[in-house]
Scaffold this active site. Structure first.
Site, short mmCIF file in Angstrom:
data_model
loop_
_atom_site.label_atom_id
_atom_site.label_comp_id
_atom_site.label_asym_id
_atom_site.label_seq_id
_atom_site.Cartn_x
_atom_site.Cartn_y
_atom_site.Cartn_z
N ARG A 67 0.80 -1.23 0.00
CA ARG A 67 0.00 0.00 0.00
C ARG A 67 0.84 1.29 0.00
O ARG A 67 0.54 2.22 -0.74
CB ARG A 67 -0.88 0.00 1.26
CG ARG A 67 -1.81 1.20 1.34
CD ARG A 67 -2.49 1.27 2.73
NE ARG A 67 -2.78 0.00 3.28
CZ ARG A 67 -3.97 -0.64 3.19
NH1 ARG A 67 -4.96 -0.06 2.57
NH2 ARG A 67 -4.14 -1.83 3.73
N ARG B 89 -13.06 -1.30 -1.30
CA ARG B 89 -12.62 -0.97 0.07
C ARG B 89 -13.70 -0.25 0.90
O ARG B 89 -13.92 -0.61 2.06
CB ARG B 89 -11.33 -0.14 0.04
CG ARG B 89 -10.18 -0.84 -0.69
CD ARG B 89 -8.84 -0.16 -0.48
NE ARG B 89 -8.37 -0.38 0.87
CZ ARG B 89 -8.45 0.50 1.82
NH1 ARG B 89 -8.93 1.68 1.59
NH2 ARG B 89 -8.02 0.19 3.02
N TYR C 180 -14.63 -2.52 4.10
CA TYR C 180 -14.02 -2.08 5.38
C TYR C 180 -14.59 -0.77 5.89
O TYR C 180 -14.05 -0.19 6.82
CB TYR C 180 -12.51 -1.88 5.22
CG TYR C 180 -11.77 -2.97 4.48
CD1 TYR C 180 -11.66 -4.25 5.02
CD2 TYR C 180 -11.14 -2.70 3.27
CE1 TYR C 180 -10.95 -5.23 4.35
CE2 TYR C 180 -10.43 -3.68 2.60
CZ TYR C 180 -10.35 -4.95 3.14
OH TYR C 180 -9.65 -5.92 2.47
N CYS D 273 -26.62 -3.30 -7.24
CA CYS D 273 -27.82 -3.61 -6.45
C CYS D 273 -27.45 -4.07 -5.05
O CYS D 273 -27.74 -5.22 -4.67
CB CYS D 273 -28.63 -4.67 -7.17
SG CYS D 273 -29.02 -4.18 -8.83
N1 LLP Z 1 3.07 -9.24 3.18
C1 LLP Z 1 2.06 -10.05 3.51
C2 LLP Z 1 2.36 -11.41 3.95
C3 LLP Z 1 0.73 -9.59 3.43
O1 LLP Z 1 -0.26 -10.41 3.75
C4 LLP Z 1 0.46 -8.27 2.99
C5 LLP Z 1 -0.90 -7.76 2.89
C6 LLP Z 1 1.57 -7.45 2.64
C7 LLP Z 1 2.85 -7.97 2.77
C8 LLP Z 1 1.41 -6.04 2.16
O2 LLP Z 1 0.83 -5.23 3.12
P1 LLP Z 1 0.71 -3.64 2.86
O3 LLP Z 1 2.10 -3.04 2.87
O4 LLP Z 1 0.05 -3.43 1.57
O5 LLP Z 1 -0.12 -3.16 4.01
N2 LLP Z 1 -7.32 -5.54 1.12
C9 LLP Z 1 -6.87 -4.76 2.26
C10 LLP Z 1 -5.42 -5.02 2.61
C11 LLP Z 1 -5.10 -6.47 2.88
C12 LLP Z 1 -3.63 -6.72 3.05
C13 LLP Z 1 -3.31 -8.17 3.01
N3 LLP Z 1 -1.93 -8.47 3.18
C14 LLP Z 1 -7.14 -3.28 1.96
O6 LLP Z 1 -7.77 -2.97 0.96
O7 LLP Z 1 -6.78 -2.41 2.75
#
Ligand code: LLP
Length: 413
Positions: free
Chosen positions: A277, A313, A317, A343
């Site tokens: 992210r 999102r 969430y 819908c």
């Molecule tokens: N490494 C692992 C093992 C992970 O499971 C994740 C994210 C990351 C790295 C990367 O995390 P980041 O730096 O992006 O926070 N769909 C949700 C976010 C789910 C994240 C799942 N794992 C959203 O829209 O906020």
């Protein structure tokens, strides 16, 4: 640097007006800034020692092949979580020695695929998974590098769906189990223990728990060294959040990299990090057009042509995303509910969001949408996945075409 900005009352991405993109490509469309992607990738790459650090971009955040190539050129590796993500990382030319594979449910075919590619390591998340990898490694008579994902039991402030580092979650194993699995790996002729890893959750804006997790892993690695297991690297995961309400107040990537690297490097280990992210969310906006204005009772709804299938999102969430008009206006401010055409009542991007009076045909941009936006899109309600556009200065490229109705028949026999 803000690559999305107003110029003569029009929202621009770098030097291209979003109105121009909407006219030429249509809506809904994801628009990304190349300069912003490079800048954020470089913040990770250029902080601290580059020899002792591998930044493995979490492909799940945004898997557009062109974006993966840009990140490869910036020197990043990949953190993958499925055969599909591994395929995309390799397709983008990311070197196998910069790819790590995390995930609680790797299938045998996916493990074989990782072994075919000879990636840097598989990060194991259960005793049973280690047994399966050991069996496959023996069959193939191939040395497999193993990391173990530890659950450090650190609680964090984020949405409950995004907290992963406590024992109540399905991820990782307890520190005791991790030590035992690494010993098992050492005893096996085809397994080589190389790492401990953790990922405590996502969208975490406080750096303190990350530093605690890095210190925890470092202590573990030092204890393992005293029992004869010398690991090669420590993987601190990803998870650094952004401030969706006030993006300029987001925590700084350099501060995070420094906080997590310090204990690891001081103890003499290499570091791997898995950001998603914080690299890609601020680089993208979802451009959408208002189709209808509808007053229900006294409540004004703006019905736009993007839906929860394009950006899930807010629905999943209740996540906040900034929403702005593409053409600035001095009109009176009104509290709108901004909703999609799907819908489902949950198909709502924002409730009571203040915008200058807006009419059908006006364009809106939903900000901070580069991560977990297109990546979580679907064809729900028979809707076509949107286009993706990459802006570079005063040029843009369509890096993914909008789907056509024929895509809805893909794979049908
Ligand atoms: N490494 C692992 C093992 C992970 O499971 C994740 C994210 C990351 C790295 C990367 O995390 P980041 O730096 O992006 O926070 N769909 C949700 C976010 C789910 C994240 C799942 N794992 C959203 O829209 O906020």
């Amino acid at each position: 640097m803000n690559n999305f900005h107003y110029q003569t009352n029009e929202l621009y991405c770098e030097n291209i007006s979003l109105t121009q993109i909407a006219q030429e490509v249509g809506t809904p469309t994801y628009v990304y800034s190349l300069a912003e992607i490079k800048e954020r990738a470089n913040s990770y790459q250029q902080t601290g020692s580059s020899e002792r650090k591998t930044v493995c971009y979490a492909v799940k955040a945004n898997q557009n092949p062109r974006i993966l190539e840009i990140l490869r050129d910036a020197g990043l590796g990949a953190d993958v979580t499925s055969g599909g993500e591994l395929f995309l990382a390799l397709h983008a030319g990311i070197a196998p020695e910069k790819i790590i594979y995390s995930g609680v449910g790797k299938r045998r075919d996916e493990i074989n695929m990782a072994l075919d590619a000879n990636i840097r390591a598989l990060h194991v998340e259960s005793a049973m998974e280690l047994d399966v990898i050991a069996e496959i490694a023996s069959e193939r008579q191939q040395i497999v590098r193993i990391g173990v994902r530890v659950n450090p039991n650190i609680s964090v402030e984020t949405h409950p769906y995004m907290s992963t580092g406590e024992t109540l979650h399905k991820f990782g194993v307890t520190p005791e189990t991790a030590v035992s699995l690494l010993h098992t790996a050492r005893e096996h002729p085809y397994l080589q223990p190389v790492a401990v890893a953790a990922h405590i959750g996502s969208q975490i804006t406080d750096i303190v728990p990350f530093a605690a997790s890095a210190q925890f892993l470092t202590n573990m690695a030092e204890e393992l060294a005293s029992s004869g297991i010398h690991l090669n690297y420590i993987d601190v995961g990803g998870g650094l959040g952004i401030d969706y309400q006030s993006p300029t107040s987001s925590p700084q990537i350099v501060d995070w990299v420094t906080a997590v690297s310090t204990p690891v490097h001081q103890a003499g280990f290499d570091i791997v990090m898995e950001p998603g992210r914080s690299i890609i969310a601020p680089t993208g906006m979802l451009l959408t057009q208002v189709e209808y204005l509808k007053i229900q009772g006294k409540k004004p709804f703006l019905i736009v042509d993007a839906g929860m299938n394009d950006l899930l999102r807010p629905t999943l969430y209740k996540a906040y995303h900034p929403i702005m008009r593409v053409q600035q206006s001095e009109a009176d401010l009104i509290d709108y509910d901004i909703v999609g055409p799907i819908c489902e009542t949950g198909d709502t991007f924002a409730q009571k969001r203040q915008l200058p009076a807006t009419k059908a045909g006006d364009l809106l941009a939903i900000g901070q949408a580069g991560a977990y936006g297109y990546a979580m899109s679907s064809n729900y309600n028979g809707r076509l996945r949107p286009a993706e556009v990459l802006v570079d200065g005063d040029q843009y490229t369509i890096i993914r075409q909008r789907q056509s109705y024929e895509h809805l028949l893909d794979g049908i026999s």
